[in-house]
Design a protein around this motif. Structure first.
Motif, PDB file in Angstrom:
ATOM      1  N   LYS A 151      53.090  65.818  21.898  1.00 50.40           N
ATOM      2  CA  LYS A 151      53.420  66.543  21.648  1.00 50.40           C
ATOM      3  C   LYS A 151      52.828  68.070  22.627  1.00 50.40           C
ATOM      4  O   LYS A 151      54.188  69.358  22.913  1.00 50.40           O
ATOM      5  CB  LYS A 151      53.757  67.730  20.521  1.00 50.40           C
ATOM      6  CG  LYS A 151      53.283  67.787  18.837  1.00 50.40           C
ATOM      7  CD  LYS A 151      53.460  68.038  17.915  1.00 50.40           C
ATOM      8  CE  LYS A 151      53.657  67.445  16.907  1.00 50.40           C
ATOM      9  NZ  LYS A 151      54.570  68.098  16.548  1.00 50.40           N
ATOM     10  N   ILE A 155      56.356  70.187  26.152  1.00 46.46           N
ATOM     11  CA  ILE A 155      56.269  71.562  26.525  1.00 46.46           C
ATOM     12  C   ILE A 155      56.288  71.557  27.682  1.00 46.46           C
ATOM     13  O   ILE A 155      57.014  72.332  28.167  1.00 46.46           O
ATOM     14  CB  ILE A 155      55.520  71.915  25.771  1.00 46.46           C
ATOM     15  CG1 ILE A 155      54.206  72.001  26.141  1.00 46.46           C
ATOM     16  CG2 ILE A 155      55.997  72.264  24.226  1.00 46.46           C
ATOM     17  CD1 ILE A 155      53.077  73.213  24.811  1.00 46.46           C
ATOM     18  N   THR A 162      63.105  71.125  26.448  1.00 47.45           N
ATOM     19  CA  THR A 162      62.850  72.048  27.846  1.00 47.45           C
ATOM     20  C   THR A 162      64.570  72.226  28.786  1.00 47.45           C
ATOM     21  O   THR A 162      64.511  73.145  28.755  1.00 47.45           O
ATOM     22  CB  THR A 162      62.173  71.335  28.713  1.00 47.45           C
ATOM     23  OG1 THR A 162      61.220  70.155  27.573  1.00 47.45           O
ATOM     24  CG2 THR A 162      61.665  72.563  29.555  1.00 47.45           C
ATOM     25  N   ASN A 180      53.835  75.989  30.358  1.00 44.41           N
ATOM     26  CA  ASN A 180      53.799  76.152  29.675  1.00 44.41           C
ATOM     27  C   ASN A 180      51.910  74.453  29.328  1.00 44.41           C
ATOM     28  O   ASN A 180      51.656  74.267  28.750  1.00 44.41           O
ATOM     29  CB  ASN A 180      54.612  75.122  27.959  1.00 44.41           C
ATOM     30  CG  ASN A 180      55.175  76.656  27.289  1.00 44.41           C
ATOM     31  OD1 ASN A 180      54.237  77.549  27.200  1.00 44.41           O
ATOM     32  ND2 ASN A 180      56.066  76.223  26.760  1.00 44.41           N
ATOM     33  N   THR A 333      62.279  68.330  17.120  1.00 46.54           N
ATOM     34  CA  THR A 333      62.309  70.001  18.262  1.00 46.54           C
ATOM     35  C   THR A 333      63.780  70.047  19.088  1.00 46.54           C
ATOM     36  O   THR A 333      63.345  71.193  19.031  1.00 46.54           O
ATOM     37  CB  THR A 333      61.315  69.223  19.465  1.00 46.54           C
ATOM     38  OG1 THR A 333      59.999  68.860  18.791  1.00 46.54           O
ATOM     39  CG2 THR A 333      60.437  70.147  20.445  1.00 46.54           C
ATOM     40  N   HIS A 363      60.350  77.422  22.766  1.00 47.60           N
ATOM     41  CA  HIS A 363      59.866  76.007  23.130  1.00 47.60           C
ATOM     42  C   HIS A 363      58.970  75.764  22.060  1.00 47.60           C
ATOM     43  O   HIS A 363      58.540  73.697  21.378  1.00 47.60           O
ATOM     44  CB  HIS A 363      59.503  75.728  24.234  1.00 47.60           C
ATOM     45  CG  HIS A 363      60.332  74.627  24.974  1.00 47.60           C
ATOM     46  ND1 HIS A 363      60.044  74.103  25.815  1.00 47.60           N
ATOM     47  CD2 HIS A 363      60.639  73.208  23.952  1.00 47.60           C
ATOM     48  CE1 HIS A 363      60.176  72.112  25.970  1.00 47.60           C
ATOM     49  NE2 HIS A 363      60.353  71.685  24.734  1.00 47.60           N
ATOM     50  N   ALA A 364      57.100  76.250  22.595  1.00 53.06           N
ATOM     51  CA  ALA A 364      56.266  75.837  21.842  1.00 53.06           C
ATOM     52  C   ALA A 364      56.197  75.385  20.674  1.00 53.06           C
ATOM     53  O   ALA A 364      55.677  75.060  19.997  1.00 53.06           O
ATOM     54  CB  ALA A 364      55.226  76.174  22.089  1.00 53.06           C
ATOM     55  N   THR A 367      57.500  73.075  18.212  1.00 50.45           N
ATOM     56  CA  THR A 367      57.134  71.631  18.436  1.00 50.45           C
ATOM     57  C   THR A 367      55.754  71.514  16.805  1.00 50.45           C
ATOM     58  O   THR A 367      55.139  70.624  16.382  1.00 50.45           O
ATOM     59  CB  THR A 367      56.037  71.504  19.009  1.00 50.45           C
ATOM     60  OG1 THR A 367      54.557  72.513  19.875  1.00 50.45           O
ATOM     61  CG2 THR A 367      56.582  71.514  20.287  1.00 50.45           C
ATOM     62  N   SER A 406      49.439  75.172  20.966  1.00 49.88           N
ATOM     63  CA  SER A 406      50.455  75.546  22.205  1.00 49.88           C
ATOM     64  C   SER A 406      50.973  77.100  21.333  1.00 49.88           C
ATOM     65  O   SER A 406      51.703  77.639  22.944  1.00 49.88           O
ATOM     66  CB  SER A 406      51.081  74.423  22.200  1.00 49.88           C
ATOM     67  OG  SER A 406      52.515  74.357  21.043  1.00 49.88           O
ATOM     68  N   THR A 407      51.643  77.254  20.585  1.00 50.42           N
ATOM     69  CA  THR A 407      52.699  78.605  20.129  1.00 50.42           C
ATOM     70  C   THR A 407      51.906  79.344  20.152  1.00 50.42           C
ATOM     71  O   THR A 407      52.016  80.563  21.188  1.00 50.42           O
ATOM     72  CB  THR A 407      53.076  78.589  18.962  1.00 50.42           C
ATOM     73  OG1 THR A 407      54.007  76.943  18.561  1.00 50.42           O
ATOM     74  CG2 THR A 407      53.439  79.458  18.840  1.00 50.42           C
ATOM     75  N   SER A 410      50.673  79.949  24.498  1.00 50.74           N
ATOM     76  CA  SER A 410      51.910  80.609  24.976  1.00 50.74           C
ATOM     77  C   SER A 410      52.293  82.295  24.759  1.00 50.74           C
ATOM     78  O   SER A 410      52.715  83.152  25.150  1.00 50.74           O
ATOM     79  CB  SER A 410      53.308  79.647  23.885  1.00 50.74           C
ATOM     80  OG  SER A 410      54.647  79.971  25.263  1.00 50.74           O
TER      81      SER A 410
END
Length: 417
Positions: A151, A155, A162, A180, A333, A363-364, A367, A406-407, A410
């Protein structure tokens, strides 16, 4: 505001697609049928619905072309043994004491250089299993390390999701990958921590899971040549404004990998193998495009904005939220990032959110819960370590924490920078 379909129709179409996917109907057909029914129920009429579906699918073609050519790189990394060599080297250098970190980092790097996340997990799995046996780590621990690492790598990779997000927002692929990096590193750290904790519980039996057969692998320098060439070519645009499209950079990297590993005689077989790995994703994107077209032409985006305003939430929240919801709906994804990007890119840009930041957050977000049981990733990754269904289900919350990390990072990167 003008729209061709109602929010109700768009949601019904999405729900129908989800149900069909759960019932094991091919995802592409599920998405196409969901789009058709959603458009008709949404009040668009047959002609308008079909026209919108076709337009949505046509909007996917530039992404599909780049994905098809990326198959050369993916095929080369896998069939030449380069991906396995990279993973093996990382694991051996970090050692058994850092086994979880080694497994996660290896999967992250392989995914980041252009191998699809499910293939990355499958590639690393035999090495991870061997390490798991020696270090007495559970299947849950090593699988989460691979999935979380994948994951994180996904990203910042030139993978289909992507590419689709960069195309929808009209941003440079390399810039989106770079955007990212900090969220990816944070996701990796969280993965290592959680996987380390759960590696002490669960199933520890690995009999008959991995083959002990030894394969001839290239040396490490030869293995990394292809990915390095791709990175250099893609980096030319932000560094010195020389544009090398991924359509060119990715296959060149694959061909370099084939040549330096001495597999030039197998070029046709390797490229055919690579193509076989991306055809399914390409077909899926056509189906995704039809549903994305209906959703984009519906009132859904306006209604979501109204809900956010009612809750006193800023418009940029649409980016991560739409990525999360669409990826959960499609258990993919790629599909989640594509539908969310196609639907909300112009709305986000119009609200003042920079295109690059919007693409990165979507994108984040895609996931977070993209590995639900109605998707292939859930089963492919579980099968890589012969994990039972119930045990595989227990990993979903941990995977969601990795994706959510990660989200959130981000979003913080967008707000701070």
């Amino acid at each position: 505001m003008t729209y061709s379909f109602t929010t109700f129709g768009a949601i019904v179409g999405l729900v129908i697609a989800i149900i069909l996917i759960i019932k094991k109907v091919h995802p592409a057909y599920s998405l196409i049928l969901g789009a058709l029914i959603g458009g008709l129920i949404g009040g668009g009429g047959l002609a308008t619905t079909v026209s919108t579906m076709v337009s949505g699918a046509q909007g996917m073609m530039s992404s599909i072309l780049r994905i098809l050519t990326s198959g050369i790189l993916a095929g080369a990394l896998i069939k030449t043994g380069s991906a396995e060599k990279i993973a093996e080297t990382i694991v051996s250098k970090l050692g058994q004491k850092r086994a979880i970190a080694a497994i996660a980092i290896a999967t992250m790097i392989i995914c980041a250089v252009g191998v699809f996340i499910d293939i990355s997990v499958i590639t690393v799995a035999p090495i991870a299993i061997a390490i798991g046996k020696k270090a007495n780590l559970s299947k849950s621990g090593i699988l989460l390390a691979m999935i979380g690492g994948g994951k994180a790598g996904n990203i910042i990779s030139p993978n289909p999701n992507t590419i689709a997000a960069s195309e929808a927002f009209g941003v440079d692929l390399t810039s989106l990958m770079i955007k990212n990096i900090i969220p990816a590193i944070c996701a990796l750290v969280v993965t290592i921590i959680i996987a380390g904790i759960i590696s002490k519980k669960g199933t520890f039996t690995y009999e008959d899971v991995a083959s002990e057969e030894k394969k001839s692998l290239p040396n490490f320098l030869a293995a990394i040549c292809g990915p390095v060439v791709v990175i250099v070519l893609l980096a030319l645009r932000p560094i010195c404004h020389v544009v090398v499209d991924p359509l060119i950079a990715l296959p060149i990297g694959g061909l370099v990998s084939i040549i330096v590993t001495g597999k030039i005689k197998d070029t046709v077989k390797i490229t055919e193998f690579g193509l076989s790995k991306v055809v399914g994703v390409s077909i899926l994107l056509i189906g995704t495009g039809t549903l994305a077209g209906i959703i984009k032409a519906s009132a859904l985006q306006y209604d979501m904005i109204n809900v956010l305003e009612f809750l006193n939430m800023p418009t940029f929240v649409l980016a991560p939220l739409s990525g999360i919801l669409m990826a959960a709906a499609t258990a993919s994804t790629t599909s989640g990032a594509t539908i969310a990007s196609q639907t909300f890119s112009q709305t986000l840009i119009g609200a003042g959110v920079p295109a690059l930041s919007g693409a990165a957050m979507i994108h984040a977000g895609a996931t977070v819960v993209d590995s639900l049981p109605h998707g292939s990733f859930f089963h492919a990754t579980g099968g890589s370590v012969m994990m039972e269904f119930k045990e595989r289900m227990k990993l979903i919350p941990y995977e969601a924490v990795v994706g959510l990390t990660s989200t959130i990072i981000s979003v913080i990167v967008y707000l701070v920078f």
